[in-house]
Each structure stands twice: as structure tokens, then as C-alpha cells.
Scaffold this motif. Structure first.
Motif, PDB file in Angstrom:
ATOM      1  N   LEU A  75       0.895  -1.342   0.199  1.00  0.00           N
ATOM      2  CA  LEU A  75      -0.247   0.324   0.224  1.00  0.00           C
ATOM      3  C   LEU A  75       0.894   0.970   0.131  1.00  0.00           C
ATOM      4  O   LEU A  75       0.280   2.055  -0.127  1.00  0.00           O
ATOM      5  CB  LEU A  75      -1.185  -0.054   1.221  1.00  0.00           C
ATOM      6  CG  LEU A  75      -1.743  -1.259   1.439  1.00  0.00           C
ATOM      7  CD1 LEU A  75      -2.891  -0.821   2.359  1.00  0.00           C
ATOM      8  CD2 LEU A  75      -3.172  -0.580   0.652  1.00  0.00           C
ATOM      9  N   MET A  76       2.158   1.074   0.752  1.00  0.00           N
ATOM     10  CA  MET A  76       2.805   2.440   1.001  1.00  0.00           C
ATOM     11  C   MET A  76       4.454   2.189  -0.756  1.00  0.00           C
ATOM     12  O   MET A  76       4.456   1.337  -0.409  1.00  0.00           O
ATOM     13  CB  MET A  76       2.873   2.459   2.127  1.00  0.00           C
ATOM     14  CG  MET A  76       2.167   2.669   2.951  1.00  0.00           C
ATOM     15  SD  MET A  76       2.678   3.426   4.492  1.00  0.00           S
ATOM     16  CE  MET A  76       4.274   4.375   4.507  1.00  0.00           C
ATOM     17  N   ALA A  77       4.713   3.329  -1.004  1.00  0.00           N
ATOM     18  CA  ALA A  77       5.667   2.856  -1.533  1.00  0.00           C
ATOM     19  C   ALA A  77       6.693   2.881  -0.385  1.00  0.00           C
ATOM     20  O   ALA A  77       6.936   3.399   0.408  1.00  0.00           O
ATOM     21  CB  ALA A  77       6.032   4.564  -2.989  1.00  0.00           C
ATOM     22  N   LYS A  78       8.216   2.508  -0.897  1.00  0.00           N
ATOM     23  CA  LYS A  78       9.109   2.116  -0.721  1.00  0.00           C
ATOM     24  C   LYS A  78       9.820   3.117   0.258  1.00  0.00           C
ATOM     25  O   LYS A  78      10.332   3.314   1.073  1.00  0.00           O
ATOM     26  CB  LYS A  78      10.220   1.144  -1.432  1.00  0.00           C
ATOM     27  CG  LYS A  78      11.424   1.443  -0.658  1.00  0.00           C
ATOM     28  CD  LYS A  78      12.565   0.555  -1.638  1.00  0.00           C
ATOM     29  CE  LYS A  78      13.837  -0.574  -0.470  1.00  0.00           C
ATOM     30  NZ  LYS A  78      14.644  -1.126  -1.219  1.00  0.00           N
ATOM     31  N   LYS A  79      10.432   4.386  -0.572  1.00  0.00           N
ATOM     32  CA  LYS A  79      10.317   5.566  -0.140  1.00  0.00           C
ATOM     33  C   LYS A  79       9.922   6.406   1.503  1.00  0.00           C
ATOM     34  O   LYS A  79       9.806   6.434   1.991  1.00  0.00           O
ATOM     35  CB  LYS A  79      10.557   6.499  -1.007  1.00  0.00           C
ATOM     36  CG  LYS A  79      10.623   8.226  -1.512  1.00  0.00           C
ATOM     37  CD  LYS A  79      10.805   9.219  -2.435  1.00  0.00           C
ATOM     38  CE  LYS A  79      11.432  10.722  -1.380  1.00  0.00           C
ATOM     39  NZ  LYS A  79      10.219  11.212  -1.625  1.00  0.00           N
ATOM     40  N   ASP A  80       8.261   6.336   0.761  1.00  0.00           N
ATOM     41  CA  ASP A  80       7.664   7.024   2.291  1.00  0.00           C
ATOM     42  C   ASP A  80       7.944   5.838   3.445  1.00  0.00           C
ATOM     43  O   ASP A  80       7.379   6.209   4.199  1.00  0.00           O
ATOM     44  CB  ASP A  80       5.956   6.820   1.938  1.00  0.00           C
ATOM     45  CG  ASP A  80       5.799   7.768   0.978  1.00  0.00           C
ATOM     46  OD1 ASP A  80       6.502   8.603   0.876  1.00  0.00           O
ATOM     47  OD2 ASP A  80       4.797   7.513  -0.625  1.00  0.00           O
ATOM     48  N   ARG A  81       7.991   4.183   3.494  1.00  0.00           N
ATOM     49  CA  ARG A  81       8.005   3.789   4.439  1.00  0.00           C
ATOM     50  C   ARG A  81       9.684   4.218   5.133  1.00  0.00           C
ATOM     51  O   ARG A  81       9.276   3.612   6.054  1.00  0.00           O
ATOM     52  CB  ARG A  81       7.733   2.105   3.890  1.00  0.00           C
ATOM     53  CG  ARG A  81       6.899   2.101   3.579  1.00  0.00           C
ATOM     54  CD  ARG A  81       5.934   0.282   2.945  1.00  0.00           C
ATOM     55  NE  ARG A  81       7.054  -0.276   1.598  1.00  0.00           N
ATOM     56  CZ  ARG A  81       7.996  -1.227   1.247  1.00  0.00           C
ATOM     57  NH1 ARG A  81       8.524  -1.647   2.472  1.00  0.00           N
ATOM     58  NH2 ARG A  81       8.403  -1.448   0.032  1.00  0.00           N
ATOM     59  N   ASN A  82      10.062   3.924   3.728  1.00  0.00           N
ATOM     60  CA  ASN A  82      11.353   5.119   4.785  1.00  0.00           C
ATOM     61  C   ASN A  82      11.447   5.792   5.461  1.00  0.00           C
ATOM     62  O   ASN A  82      12.079   5.826   6.881  1.00  0.00           O
ATOM     63  CB  ASN A  82      12.757   4.779   3.787  1.00  0.00           C
ATOM     64  CG  ASN A  82      13.033   3.164   3.352  1.00  0.00           C
ATOM     65  OD1 ASN A  82      12.823   2.106   3.723  1.00  0.00           O
ATOM     66  ND2 ASN A  82      13.890   2.719   2.196  1.00  0.00           N
ATOM     67  N   LEU A  83      11.216   6.754   4.889  1.00  0.00           N
ATOM     68  CA  LEU A  83      10.253   8.166   5.976  1.00  0.00           C
ATOM     69  C   LEU A  83       9.781   7.701   7.130  1.00  0.00           C
ATOM     70  O   LEU A  83       9.986   8.339   8.273  1.00  0.00           O
ATOM     71  CB  LEU A  83      10.028   9.052   5.009  1.00  0.00           C
ATOM     72  CG  LEU A  83      10.737   9.599   4.026  1.00  0.00           C
ATOM     73  CD1 LEU A  83       9.441  10.256   3.247  1.00  0.00           C
ATOM     74  CD2 LEU A  83      11.303  10.743   4.765  1.00  0.00           C
ATOM     75  N   PHE A  84       9.118   7.107   6.737  1.00  0.00           N
ATOM     76  CA  PHE A  84       8.362   6.542   8.072  1.00  0.00           C
ATOM     77  C   PHE A  84       9.125   6.252   9.459  1.00  0.00           C
ATOM     78  O   PHE A  84       8.729   5.952  10.635  1.00  0.00           O
ATOM     79  CB  PHE A  84       6.733   6.139   7.829  1.00  0.00           C
ATOM     80  CG  PHE A  84       5.466   5.815   8.846  1.00  0.00           C
ATOM     81  CD1 PHE A  84       4.720   7.168   7.807  1.00  0.00           C
ATOM     82  CD2 PHE A  84       5.445   5.534   9.914  1.00  0.00           C
ATOM     83  CE1 PHE A  84       3.449   7.539   8.802  1.00  0.00           C
ATOM     84  CE2 PHE A  84       4.668   6.288  10.579  1.00  0.00           C
ATOM     85  CZ  PHE A  84       3.717   6.869  10.649  1.00  0.00           C
ATOM     86  N   PHE A  85       9.662   4.799   8.418  1.00  0.00           N
ATOM     87  CA  PHE A  85      10.175   4.214   9.995  1.00  0.00           C
ATOM     88  C   PHE A  85      11.733   5.134  10.193  1.00  0.00           C
ATOM     89  O   PHE A  85      11.744   4.814  11.907  1.00  0.00           O
ATOM     90  CB  PHE A  85      11.731   3.283   9.209  1.00  0.00           C
ATOM     91  CG  PHE A  85      12.334   2.656  10.086  1.00  0.00           C
ATOM     92  CD1 PHE A  85      12.042   1.901  11.271  1.00  0.00           C
ATOM     93  CD2 PHE A  85      13.584   3.108   9.563  1.00  0.00           C
ATOM     94  CE1 PHE A  85      13.398   1.428  12.008  1.00  0.00           C
ATOM     95  CE2 PHE A  85      14.864   2.221  10.711  1.00  0.00           C
ATOM     96  CZ  PHE A  85      14.514   2.205  12.180  1.00  0.00           C
TER      97      PHE A  85
END
Length: 347
Positions: A75-85
Motif C-alpha cells: 500500500l505504500m511506496a518504499k521511499k514513504d515507508r523508509n521516511l516513516f520508519f
């Protein structure tokens, strides 16, 4: 008044260095932090925030691994998941490097049989907490001490994370919809017994006031009901934190991915149970999801500006209903349906 660096005794310098080294040693990742909180609580059960912090930090770890789990990888782009982490990790790291030295200085005070909290300023700990620890040393008021620590940690995070322009732009404004209404990020879960959950949901993450009130409600759930308290403590002792949601629901989640790459998602849940023949939902351990992050030094500065925050220290008499299982199950169902529809969350 705290001694200046030049007037510290050799013994005080040794104590401070030992505290700094021990804190760094345990501040490697969410798993090491979460374990350190529980270990401290088992040694010093009078420091109730240590257990509250342990349970909330478990939730932080689950949120981190969700970003590499079954649903959000679709559901989320890899870049967005990295930012959120990195947003979650920074907050988790910051709280530990502020709170854990307080715990260690309390231990040193016990060892020396006198309060050493005047050394807090050398560890960049708020003057508010110096006052609170000195009071606690005298009166052992666990409620005021714990809620004061809630006020401190959330106020400490306010400028460094929540109001940080980078996180405002790249994470909070971007993910606001998800934070409030979509994901399990806003659920704080306290597992106990057999597949039982207690907890609370936060609906206004950006509000310091709401986060402090949430901390008070979580305290009430964890400590005012003695039966629930003991069951959550027993659960925590018997289930070492890995970051995988398998820790609390192994019949639904697995830290091993049972799915086939490239195959479309199929509905697996019904009323928080796996459908017949369905594969378990992938929830990796933190170790397998994310590498350790080297953090930049914490921003200096004391958040404490006015005494009005003491209003939060008034004890609420009402018992909080910690029922959350139904709401959490609904969140899982929403995530499943979004994943099934392959409706990527876009910004």
C-alpha cells in the motif's frame, strides 16, 4: 544549583560517563530499548513509567515492522515507508536517551543513599524532572512521578520530532490521513492472557495535550486495575519483544512470510480469525525488517517553560475502559480490503 563541569568531582565524572556509556549500549534499536525498560522495571517496580514505557515501546516496534509487513509493502511506496520508519525510530531513540539516564541516576542515588539528581543538567535532562525526582525521593508518589514522566517525554518530543520542519513536511502532513484513521499506528495495544487486548486509540497525534491525556489513560489501564496489571506484566515477561505482531497473536501473524511473491492478495481474516486454509499474515521481526540506525546527537534545550503543565498531575478518578480489540480488528479488516483492492495510498 548544579555544579559546573569544572567543579564536578572525579567520582561524579565517573558516574556520568558510566550512565552515558550504558545508555548508548542499550539504545541500539527498538528491541534493545524495550528490553531495557522491562529489565529496569523488574528491578525497580516503584518506577512505574518503566513498564508503561516498555509497553508503548513494544507498540512502536510493531509499527516499525508493519512497514515491511503484509499490508503496507503493498500500500505504500518504499521511499514513504523508509521516511516513516526514520520518523518512528528517531522518536523512540530520543525518548530512551532522555529517560534511561534518569533511571540510571536513580540507581546511583540508591547506591549512594542520597539524591544525585542535581547531575541531571549534565545529561541535558529538564529542570522539571530534577524537581520531580527529588520529590519522588522524598514521598514515593508513583502517580505524580509517572504522569510527570509522560509530560516530560511528550514535551521533549514536541519540538524535536512533532514540530520539526522536516518531519512536518515529509511525514506528518503527508501521512496525517493514515495516522488518524487508517492504520494501527494510532492504536496502543496491551496484550494479556490468551489473545486478550486492552489499550487506547489516539486520534490527534499532533496535539501535545492529547498525547499527554492518552498517557494518563494508558497509565490508568495498566496500573489501576490490579488484575489486568498483573496479567500484562506476566505476558510481557513470558513474551520477549521481537517487533513481530506474532508476539501477541501467533495464530494470525507469522514472522516468516507464508505468501507467494507476485500473487494477488486474498482475504484471510474474518472477525479477527484466519479463514479456513488461509495463510498467516506476515509480520517480520525488527531484526529482519530494519538495520540499526546511527542517530545524530539530540537537540539541546529545556522544553520546560511554565508551571501550568502541573495541572496534568491531578489524578482522574474515572476508570478507563481499555476495550480495543473490536476497533483493532476493524482496522485490520480495512487494511485487508485496501490491499485486496490494490488501492495504493497516494499522497
Amino acid at each position: 544549583m548544579a555544579p559546573s563541569v569544572s567543579t564536578l568531582t572525579r567520582n561524579e565524572e565517573i558516574i556520568l560517563q558510566r550512565i552515558k556509556n550504558t545508555t548508548i549500549q542499550h539504545n541500539l534499536n527498538n528491541v534493545t530499548r524495550t528490553k531495557a525498560y522491562l529489565d529496569f522495571y523488574m528491578q525497580h517496580p516503584e518506577i512505574q513509567w518503566a513498564f508503561l514505557g516498555h509497553m508503548v515501546s513494544r507498540n512502536g516496534g510493531w509499527n516499525m515492522t508493519d512497514l515491511k509487513g503484509e499490508f503496507l509493502t503493498r500500500l505504500m511506496a518504499k521511499k514513504d515507508r523508509n521516511l516513516f520508519f526514520h520518523f518512528l525510530e528517531r522518536g523512540n531513540w530520543l525518548i530512551f536517551q532522555d529517560v534511561y539516564p534518569q533511571f540510571l541516576l536513580y540507581e546511583e542515588s540508591i547506591r549512594y543513599r542520597k539524591p544525585l539528581f542535581y547531575l541531571f543538567s549534565h545529561l541535558n535532562i529538564s529542570t522539571f524532572m530534577e524537581t520531580i525526582w527529588n520529590q519522588f525521593w522524598q514521598n514515593q508518589d508513583t502517580y505524580i512521578h509517572t504522569i510527570a514522566m509522560v509530560i516530560n517525554e511528550q514535551s521533549y518530543l514536541e519540538k524535536r520530532v512533532v514540530q520539526n520542519p522536516h518531519y512536518q513536511k515529509e511525514v506528518i502532513n503527508k501521512f496525517e490521513f493514515m495516522l488518524q484513521d487508517w492504520l494501527s499506528f494510532n492504536h496502543i495495544l496491551f496484550p494479556y492472557g490468551k489473545k486478550q487486548l486492552s489499550g487506547q486509540t489516539l486520534h490527534q497525534f499532533e496535539s501535545l495535550h492529547e498525547r499527554i491525556l492518552l498517557g494518563k489513560r494508558l497509565y490508568s489501564i495498566l496500573f489501576k486495575n490490579k488484575e489486568i496489571h498483573q496479567q500484562v506484566v506476566d505476558w510481557a515477561k513470558n513474551h520477549p519483544h521481537t517487533g513481530s505482531r506474532k508476539d501477541y497473536w501467533p495464530d494470525i501473524f507469522n514472522s516468516v512470510n507464508e505468501g507467494m511473491p507476485g500473487f494477488p492478495y486474498q482475504l484471510r481474516l474474518k472477525s479477527c480469525q484466519l479463514r479456513a486454509g488461509a495463510r498467516k499474515i506476515y509480520s517480520p521481526s525488527l531484526e529482519n525488517a530494519w538495520k540499526n540506525v546511527k542517530q545524530e546527537e539530540a537537540e539541546k534545550g529545556d522544553w520546560f517553560g511554565n508551571w501550568q503543565v502541573v495541572d496534568y498531575l491531578t489524578e482522574d478518578e474515572e476508570m478507563i475502559d481499555g476495550e480495543i480489540k473490536h476497533e483493532y480488528c476493524k482496522t485490520l479488516e480495512r487494511l485487508e480490503l485496501a490491499t485486496l483492492a490494490k488501492k495504493a495510498i497516494t499522497f
